[in-house]
Design a protein around this motif. Sequence first.
Motif, PDB file in Angstrom:
ATOM      1  N   ASP A   4       1.085  -1.557   0.103  1.00 57.02           N
ATOM      2  CA  ASP A   4       0.358  -0.218  -0.312  1.00 57.02           C
ATOM      3  C   ASP A   4       0.677   1.545  -0.320  1.00 57.02           C
ATOM      4  OD1 ASP A   4      -1.571   2.363   0.547  1.00 57.02           O
ATOM      5  OD2 ASP A   4      -2.426   0.944   2.322  1.00 57.02           O
ATOM      6  N   ALA A   6       0.620   4.183  -0.893  1.00 52.69           N
ATOM      7  CA  ALA A   6       0.404   5.217  -0.459  1.00 52.69           C
ATOM      8  C   ALA A   6       0.592   5.829   0.914  1.00 52.69           C
ATOM      9  CB  ALA A   6      -0.959   5.854  -1.241  1.00 52.69           C
ATOM     10  N   ALA A   7      -0.328   4.901   1.267  1.00 52.45           N
ATOM     11  CA  ALA A   7       0.478   5.036   3.057  1.00 52.45           C
ATOM     12  C   ALA A   7       0.980   4.572   3.877  1.00 52.45           C
ATOM     13  CB  ALA A   7      -0.970   3.793   3.618  1.00 52.45           C
ATOM     14  N   ILE A   8       1.941   3.996   3.518  1.00 54.77           N
ATOM     15  CA  ILE A   8       3.046   3.865   3.033  1.00 54.77           C
ATOM     16  C   ILE A   8       4.540   4.714   3.678  1.00 54.77           C
ATOM     17  CG2 ILE A   8       5.336   2.558   2.864  1.00 54.77           C
ATOM     18  CD1 ILE A   8       4.054  -0.280   2.039  1.00 54.77           C
ATOM     19  N   LYS A  10       3.324   8.350   3.079  1.00 54.86           N
ATOM     20  CA  LYS A  10       3.054   9.126   3.930  1.00 54.86           C
ATOM     21  C   LYS A  10       3.292   8.912   5.747  1.00 54.86           C
ATOM     22  CE  LYS A  10      -0.942  12.314   5.187  1.00 54.86           C
ATOM     23  NZ  LYS A  10      -0.245  12.340   6.453  1.00 54.86           N
ATOM     24  N   LYS A  11       3.472   7.713   5.207  1.00 54.91           N
ATOM     25  CA  LYS A  11       3.918   7.034   7.126  1.00 54.91           C
ATOM     26  C   LYS A  11       5.416   7.646   7.775  1.00 54.91           C
ATOM     27  CE  LYS A  11       5.344   3.023   9.365  1.00 54.91           C
ATOM     28  NZ  LYS A  11       4.683   1.593   9.523  1.00 54.91           N
ATOM     29  N   HIS A 736      11.081   4.280   1.077  1.00 52.44           N
ATOM     30  CA  HIS A 736       9.632   4.452   2.205  1.00 52.44           C
ATOM     31  C   HIS A 736       9.557   3.472   1.890  1.00 52.44           C
ATOM     32  CE1 HIS A 736       9.136   8.380  -0.374  1.00 52.44           C
ATOM     33  NE2 HIS A 736       9.136   8.584   0.119  1.00 52.44           N
ATOM     34  N   GLU A 740       9.823   0.080   5.308  1.00 58.67           N
ATOM     35  CA  GLU A 740       8.648  -0.133   6.136  1.00 58.67           C
ATOM     36  C   GLU A 740       8.736  -1.653   5.925  1.00 58.67           C
ATOM     37  OE1 GLU A 740       5.732   0.905   6.424  1.00 58.67           O
ATOM     38  OE2 GLU A 740       4.505  -1.029   6.207  1.00 58.67           O
TER      39      GLU A 740
END
Length: 836
Positions: A4, A6-8, A10-11, A736, A740
Amino acid sequence: MHYDFAAIEKKWQDRWEVSKPYAAITGDTTRPKFYGLIEFPYPSAAGLHVGHPRPFTAIDIVSRKKRMNGYNVLFPIGYDAFGLPTENFAIKNHIHPAIVTKDNIANFTRQLKMLGYGFDWDRVVDTTDPKYYKWTQWIFLQMYKKGLAYKTTMPINWCTSCKVGLANEEVVEGKCERCGGEVVRKEKSQWMLAITKYADRLIDDLDDLDYIERVKVQQKNWIGRSYGTDATFKTNTGDDVTVYTTRVDTIFGVTYMVISPEHPLLEKWKDQIGNWDEVAEYRLAASRKSDFERGELNKDKTGVRLEGIEIYNPINGKAIPMFVSDYVLMGYGTGIVMGVPGHDQRDWEFATKFGLPIIEVVKGGDITKEAFVLKDDTGIMVNSEFLNGMTVKDAIPAMRDYAVEHGWGKEKVNFKLRDWVFTRQRYWGEPIPLVDCPKCGWVPLDESELPLLLPNVESYEPTDDGESPLAKMTDWVKTTCPKCGGPANRETDTMPNWAGSCWYYLRYMDPHNDTEFVSKEAEEYWGPVDWYNGGMEHTTLHLLYSRFWHKFLYDIGVVHTKEPYAKRTSHGMILGKNPNYIGNVDTEEEKQALIEKYGSMATRPAVKMSKSLGNVVNPDDVIKAYGADTMRLYIMFIGDFEKTAAWSDEAVKGSKRFLDRCFNLQDMVSDEEGISAANMASVHKTIKKVGSDIDELKMNTAIAALMTLVNEFYAKGLSRGDLEVLIQLLSPFVPHMAEEMWENMGFAAKHGKMAMQMSWPEYDESKTIDAQVEMAVQINGKLRGTVIVPTDSDEATVVAAAMEQERVKKATEGMQVVKTILVKNKLVNLIVKPAK
RNA sequence: GCCGGUGUGGUGGAAUGGUAGACACAGGAGACUUAAAAUCUCCCGGUAGCAAUACCGUACCGGUUCGAGUCCGGUCACCGGCACCA
């Protein structure tokens, strides 16, 4: 596990925003420093172009790897925000340029952060910030005080229709970019910077720099140093005339002289020139021509003979005529040239048109057809008395020495480089901190008065008399002389957009210093920039200008290196699909139609992106669809960094697919810690390859090596340790996703740090070697099969193995081997011939 | 005109003088699936051949070498820069 992005992304961006892992620390003597630099962007209203991420990502990767190699890294970002597009946008939309700039910077910052660059965000500079341009003005004042800034009358581009002064970039093929009106030259008094005083050093110091060769060559050609002779001719006017020539050896071939229409001697000789009216008319006509017309290719030579004027050749006293002609430039050499029609094509054309004699002084050509211009200096002199029989190479110094001895010649070096016109009749630039006093002349502001703020004006429209918009601000213009206290006027022109970018790399070293433009400590620690990447289009502008400024700063003792940038590389442009490409259509008629309509443009599959072609790719859209990591990976994988490359929406998917495959490895690992035996050689080889490729900016092959390794993991399986290394290798490219995975797999907990903070994995040379190698078998240089043999097998072993092969047996049947060539672990070549 | 660069499959591109086409994209076949997408596996320069294999192939011509995309000489095409700089 689902990737994911987008979530990664941003995080991790949120975390980095707080933890600031990219902060550079001035004066950290425990580690070596690395200063990586990319050209700071011009914050246009259009936002980040897809071309920006190419250099940015490349140097980001280099910087990240340097950080993992233990360096204290400075990788800064800022905005080069003064300039014409912003000013024009402001005029059109009635918004103050400062507000436009602020909005654009905010947008750029958002986009750059979304791409996950490891910039030190605490060191951002903005050239339009008074705290910044205070020091741009300060450096200008130092130049003024050292006599490098001077005022002279120079022509500006003047649109006869809009009645405004135009910047060079607003003049397209001799016409005004906006209205298409005719552009002529209009004289205006302007500030100049004496960059020509640094011409020699700007060439000579290139030798010690690690710049890509084409940058060096282009700068050298632009500066255009040539070695020649100034030769003085007597005349019947009472004045001597001096010409500059690189070919003094051809002086016996001089049959006429030419003077530039702008030459002041003409005015002086007014009464001695028999046909003054004709000459004056020619001069007027020349002055009316625009630079464009005058420089136009292959145009007919024109000119007028100066009646009554005689010039005497110093070598033999022969009287020769003089002409005025606009093919001689006033700005180069002395504004007068000697005409040698036998050996200069321009002179040949002129002489032919005016029926002047053409004398051959170098053997080898046919001067009745064209001038004989030497490609090398091995030609033999003729018709030249004591030079006869010599080569040109020997004749040049011989004649030069003769001329010097006889008092009419002098060695001379000339440059094509001109001094830099440093003023613009524009609003959105740095004000020039000088005051024009009727009593004292030009007076600099006291340094304590800096910054001289750019005042708010109602209208930024250029004035119809060619003055800067600031000239209308009488309150601001009228001031007192810093020297005598009497009434005086401020300079109303502003600096060109190149000013702020001349020294920004120094400000990054110490961006918040209010008392110095950079502290000695910071400059000595960070300088010079270790690696600077930027576009080829800046080679003879920004790059040259900033080298010049830096050398000046070195001369006044405020920087400690002669050169600002130790290494310079350059990226190729990103092109878009050409919607009018002939390959897009099937029939011959359709192809012809496209060629008729678009010319040679139709034959190119990819062209520069532009709104009108509808082939512009917006980074925001790519990030939204595939994520920043895919964007970063793809723009690096697209091809050779130095070459132009065409964007392909399909190919982007391949990069995304690779990241999916990487992410899915998390579900495939065995529990084994450490690098698995099965992947030992592959992992070590990949560490080696990726590391050296990053150092050489060969990101495309580095990524290919990572893909190969991942493909092998899919084929053979992998251990936790294998993945641990892979994540570290991926980290500079796709930060990113790497973090993760690093966290997911528990490596963050295990090491107590992020993947980007780990040391770059080390490889063991002995472990990069496979136990067995596949070797090519050639018979008489032709491939006839391959054999798998133990690594480092000797000749006998390899030949024996090769002979086992059916193909080899067949090819050597009835032959005898006369010679064997073995390239260890690569190939064996058997040279055979028929047996007796 | 001068200076610099480039020319490799359908496409983007790999190859310190040593197995040309790595790695991808597109395409094809198969597996999984009710199906599609996604994913996984395999094929993928040309010609001939069922195949093994043979021949051809890195813009073109020639050379050096056991061996050339790579080096040398020449030609052509395209891209970029400069351009009346004497």
